[in-house]
Design a protein around this motif. Structure first.
Motif, PDB file in Angstrom:
ATOM      1  N   ASP A   1     -10.400  -3.980  -4.209  1.00 17.63           N
ATOM      2  CA  ASP A   1      -9.611  -5.011  -4.879  1.00 17.63           C
ATOM      3  C   ASP A   1      -8.328  -4.385  -5.440  1.00 17.63           C
ATOM      4  OD1 ASP A   1      -8.966  -7.468  -5.936  1.00 17.63           O
ATOM      5  OD2 ASP A   1     -10.146  -7.197  -7.750  1.00 17.63           O
ATOM      6  N   ASN A   2      -7.230  -5.068  -5.239  1.00 19.10           N
ATOM      7  CA  ASN A   2      -5.938  -4.653  -5.794  1.00 19.10           C
ATOM      8  C   ASN A   2      -5.436  -3.344  -5.175  1.00 19.10           C
ATOM      9  OD1 ASN A   2      -6.029  -6.906  -7.465  1.00 19.10           O
ATOM     10  ND2 ASN A   2      -6.811  -5.755  -9.224  1.00 19.10           N
ATOM     11  N   ILE A   3      -4.902  -3.468  -3.968  1.00 22.10           N
ATOM     12  CA  ILE A   3      -4.291  -2.344  -3.266  1.00 22.10           C
ATOM     13  C   ILE A   3      -2.814  -2.676  -3.086  1.00 22.10           C
ATOM     14  CG2 ILE A   3      -4.285  -0.957  -1.161  1.00 22.10           C
ATOM     15  CD1 ILE A   3      -7.235  -1.713  -0.790  1.00 22.10           C
ATOM     16  N   PHE A   4      -1.965  -1.930  -3.767  1.00 20.55           N
ATOM     17  CA  PHE A   4      -0.533  -2.209  -3.796  1.00 20.55           C
ATOM     18  C   PHE A   4       0.210  -1.132  -3.004  1.00 20.55           C
ATOM     19  CE2 PHE A   4      -2.508  -3.824  -7.659  1.00 20.55           C
ATOM     20  CZ  PHE A   4      -2.081  -5.141  -7.677  1.00 20.55           C
ATOM     21  N   ILE A   5       0.854  -1.535  -1.924  1.00 20.29           N
ATOM     22  CA  ILE A   5       1.513  -0.596  -1.007  1.00 20.29           C
ATOM     23  C   ILE A   5       2.986  -0.962  -0.908  1.00 20.29           C
ATOM     24  CG2 ILE A   5       1.536   0.308   1.341  1.00 20.29           C
ATOM     25  CD1 ILE A   5      -1.423  -0.668   1.547  1.00 20.29           C
ATOM     26  N   SER A   6       3.872   0.007  -1.153  1.00 22.28           N
ATOM     27  CA  SER A   6       5.303  -0.305  -1.148  1.00 22.28           C
ATOM     28  C   SER A   6       6.112   0.864  -0.609  1.00 22.28           C
ATOM     29  CB  SER A   6       5.778  -0.659  -2.570  1.00 22.28           C
ATOM     30  OG  SER A   6       5.496   0.386  -3.483  1.00 22.28           O
ATOM     31  N   ASN A   7       7.257   0.530   0.001  1.00 19.96           N
ATOM     32  CA  ASN A   7       8.234   1.529   0.442  1.00 19.96           C
ATOM     33  C   ASN A   7       7.623   2.559   1.396  1.00 19.96           C
ATOM     34  OD1 ASN A   7      10.353   0.423  -1.268  1.00 19.96           O
ATOM     35  ND2 ASN A   7       9.205   1.296  -2.973  1.00 19.96           N
TER      36      ASN A   7
END
Length: 429
Positions: free
Chosen positions: A367-373
């Motif tokens: 739960d809650n996997i934040f992937i950026s850049n």
């Protein structure tokens, strides 16, 4: 999306331990040395004991090539390898006595790791020398799969799993001599204030650096080159406040694998791995650059991965391995600013069918996997997600990413709650 405030709060809690600057020289404890594979483990351990008994300090291993059996670290001791030090560990199992340990997430009595500490505080392994486990397919590695195709460790692995399942007392889970559960290279169990910096590690029997139930850990500027079976680079297990940075990984398995115990043992202790920051690392060989599990029954949370470079022969970048026998909640994962030249398979791989698959009653949760850049030059596919009934994969965010060189369509099989959000992201075949 990326929780910078939380990351900075974790970093503020992680401190380099301080040591008495008095030096203890191992060469002064060596009575005779003829450069014929003489065992100097007695000299190293005696030096460590004297250092510990006198309030701590720096234990200096001299330049040169030396052979040793297992080393036991003590509180307030910094084990220092000079630049031209090569410390080679014997591969004779009879040199490795039994200690209380964890083997792939299950507690037992088994071979000591090559370097071991239990219930110590303020310990370090530093210097730019080399630790060589001397493992190859003629000794430790053959226990996994020898040249005749025999899997020598399989019976012991099954026996240990059954002991976990049946809650057999630890004192009765005895392995070691005449068994085939390989030791880790470095295991630091129930320790506090750990500092590992600048060393080179090669040819480990299996997992390289394995802190267990420990806290305040810094691992930095290390190089690992060990391509044997189950040769994970670093395995924080049920650990709190961990920083892994500026390190290079060539491994035979996962480069960094975060864990928290297996099945009943993991649930009984119920201590997650949490508050772990991985930054500015280079990964060049292995199954996964960063893997959570498969031993994750105690849970994993608050993991930050940033500013890493991925290239070479890695199969996947980020993996979650779990099943319905192990269970455990994985949540609050933050991945930012990753440059990937090439990975063979998947950028994100969630596999709840791993090993025992859906044959249990414990719910895997991610739960809650934040992937950026993220910038990926070549990748077979972005997502490969296989969940099972009653499991949860929820709230995956992909923002400001570019994936190029894609070959396969996505494979996404998610039961129950899920939510994948793709924002300002391009996929180019």
């Amino acid at each position: 999306m990326y929780n910078f405030k939380k990351k900075e709060s974790i970093l503020d809690q992680i401190k380099v331990p301080s040591f008495n600057q008095k030096k203890y020289f191992v060469k002064e404890y060596i009575k005779s040395y003829h450069k014929k594979k003489d065992d100097i483990s007695y000299a190293i351990n005696n030096t460590i004991n004297d250092c510990y008994n006198n309030g701590g300090g720096i234990v200096v291993i001299p330049n040169g090539e030396f052979y040793t059996g297992p080393i036991t670290l003590k509180s307030n001791v910094n084990l220092y390898l000079q630049h031209n030090t090569i410390l080679k560990f014997y591969t004779d199992p009879y040199k490795y006595y039994n200690v209380f340990t964890r083997w792939e997430g299950t507690e037992c009595i088994n071979y000591t790791s090559l370097i071991y500490a239990y219930n110590q505080k303020n310990i370090a392994i530093t210097g730019t020398g080399t630790l060589d486990g001397q493992a190859n397919f003629n000794n430790w590695w053959s226990w996994k799969n020898d040249i005749n195709g025999n899997h020598l460790q399989n019976n012991d692995v099954k026996k240990l799993k059954d002991m976990n399942k049946n809650n057999i007392p630890i004192k009765n889970r005895v392995f070691g001599i005449d068994h085939f559960l390989r030791p880790n290279f470095i295991q630091l169990y129930l320790c506090k204030n750990i500092f590992i910096s600048d060393i080179n590690i090669i040819n480990s029997p299996m997992w390289e650096i394995h802190p267990v139930l420990s806290q305040n850990i810094i691992i930095q500027n290390i190089k690992i080159n060990s391509l044997g079976p189950n040769n994970d680079g670093c395995n924080p297990e049920s650990c709190n406040n961990v920083l892994i940075q500026n390190s290079v990984f060539y491994t035979g398995d996962d480069c960094i694998a975060i864990k928290s115990g297996t099945n009943n043992d993991g649930r009984k202790i119920n201590i997650p791995s949490k508050n772990i920051i991985i930054k500015k690392c280079n990964m060049y060989n292995g199954h996964g650059a960063i893997t959570l599990g498969s031993e994750c029954s105690g849970g994993i949370k608050n993991i930050f991965i940033e500013d890493c470079i991925i290239d070479g022969k890695l199969q996947s970048f980020f993996k979650i391995k779990n099943n319905a026998i192990r269970g455990g909640k994985i949540n609050n994962i933050y991945i930012n600013n990753i440059n990937i030249a090439f990975i063979q398979k998947f950028f994100l791989n969630i596999d709840y069918l791993y090993d025992e698959g859906n044959k249990g009653n414990f719910i895997p949760i991610a739960d809650n996997i934040f992937i950026s850049n993220i910038n990926v030059e070549n990748c077979l596919q972005v997502f490969n997600i296989n969940s099972i009934e009653k499991s949860i994969v929820n709230n995956i965010f992909l923002k400001n990413c570019l994936f190029k060189g894609l070959k396969n369509p996505e494979k996404i099989l998610i039961y129950n709650n899920y939510n994948i959000n793709i924002i300002n992201t391009k996929f180019i075949s």
